[in-house]
Motif scaffolding. Structure first.
Motif, PDB file in Angstrom:
ATOM      1  N   GLY A   1      -2.919  -4.462  -9.672  1.00 38.00           N
ATOM      2  CA  GLY A   1      -2.072  -3.991  -8.584  1.00 38.00           C
ATOM      3  C   GLY A   1      -2.848  -3.374  -7.439  1.00 38.00           C
TER       4      GLY A   1
ATOM      5  N   ARG B   1      -5.823  -4.222  -6.407  1.00 46.11           N
ATOM      6  CA  ARG B   1      -6.404  -5.322  -5.632  1.00 46.11           C
ATOM      7  C   ARG B   1      -5.351  -5.966  -4.732  1.00 46.11           C
ATOM      8  N   ARG B   2      -4.166  -6.187  -5.260  1.00 49.56           N
ATOM      9  CA  ARG B   2      -3.107  -6.802  -4.461  1.00 49.56           C
ATOM     10  C   ARG B   2      -2.693  -5.903  -3.297  1.00 49.56           C
TER      11      ARG B   2
ATOM     12  N   TRP C   1      -5.346  -6.028  -0.649  1.00 43.52           N
ATOM     13  CA  TRP C   1      -5.289  -7.308   0.071  1.00 43.52           C
ATOM     14  C   TRP C   1      -4.199  -7.260   1.141  1.00 43.52           C
ATOM     15  N   ALA C   2      -3.020  -6.753   0.765  1.00 40.71           N
ATOM     16  CA  ALA C   2      -1.921  -6.667   1.733  1.00 40.71           C
ATOM     17  C   ALA C   2      -2.281  -5.739   2.893  1.00 40.71           C
TER      18      ALA C   2
END
Length: 256
Positions: free
Chosen positions: A8, A10-11, A14-15
């Motif tokens: 989570g 990392r995601r 990224w966003a």
């Protein structure tokens, strides 16, 4: 940062990077904290170097001096190694635990204190137990009182953070403000903040044996600890908020 994370976190990073890239490309001027970050902004976001200017992190040196000179401040524990970090994988605190395990036969009176919480905290506690570090390694978690954290800087003998990703590294300023020699890595922006051989020792990121040797060298040399600590106190003066405010105003002068 997201390249060193997973799941989570990392995601989310990224966003955030997509949004940051959009804003950076639209902005008439982008301020960042290090030359390393300036290069990465060009590489990842495509912002021309002429639109990126440097304004470093700052520190309230007056507050630090008051705290460290306050009556009842704890005495310096020269064989205590301090690490302060939010415990994400990119901080590589596990490398420090492994390096400390290598040190213990040579410095049985050495102590490691790790302050901070985060996704890696349970794994780090398990690793400390696996390495048999016992009470010599204290993982204190997050401390709610910033003054208490500052007092640990005043109490320790050496500061170490073997992070592999730092856009700047405010904790290095805090360590220098407290007169601590620093052991860190050559990764990212760290060498811009901690000059190797001046305020501390920098080793290749991920090299546990080199990290242990750098720490051992400082634990064995009071003179070098004092030299690095004194140099750090001089270097950190340029990051006092008054000085950083002037750098900021210079950076945006043609936009005012």
């Amino acid at each position: 940062e997201l390249q060193h994370e997973r799941g989570g976190v990392r995601r989310l990073l990224w966003a955030l990077s997509r949004l940051e890239r959009l804003n950076a490309r639209r902005a008439p001027l982008v301020l960042t904290t290090s030359d390393y970050c300036r290069r990465k902004i060009g590489e990842h976001y495509g912002v021309p170097a002429g639109r990126v200017r440097l304004v470093p992190e700052g520190i309230d040196l007056g507050r630090w001096r008051r705290l460290l000179a306050a009556p009842g401040a704890p005495a310096r524990e020269e064989r205590t190694i301090l690490c302060v970090a939010r415990q994400y994988p990119r901080k590589h605190v596990a490398d420090l635990l492994r390096a400390f395990a290598l040190l213990r036969p040579r410095f049985p009176d050495a102590r490691l204190v790790v302050i901070g919480d985060g996704p890696e905290h349970p794994r780090l506690r398990a690793l400390a137990a696996e390495l048999g570090l016992g009470p010599a390694a204290a993982l204190l978690g997050a401390l709610p009182d910033d003054d208490e954290v500052a007092r640990w800087f005043g109490r320790a003998g050496v500061f170490c953070l073997p992070s592999v990703q730092e856009g700047f590294g405010i904790v290095f300023l805090e360590a220098m403000a407290a007169g601590l020699p620093v052991v860190a890595t050559t990764a990212a922006a760290v060498p811009e903040v901690v000059p190797h051989g001046v305020a501390g020792e920098l080793v290749p990121s991920g090299d546990v044996a080199a990290l242990a040797e750098a720490l051992a060298g400082l634990l064995a040399s009071p003179a070098r600890r004092r030299e690095y600590g004194a140099n750090g106190r001089e270097l950190v003066a340029k990051y006092d908020w008054e000085a950083v405010a002037g750098i900021f105003l210079d950076a945006v002068a043609d936009r005012l």
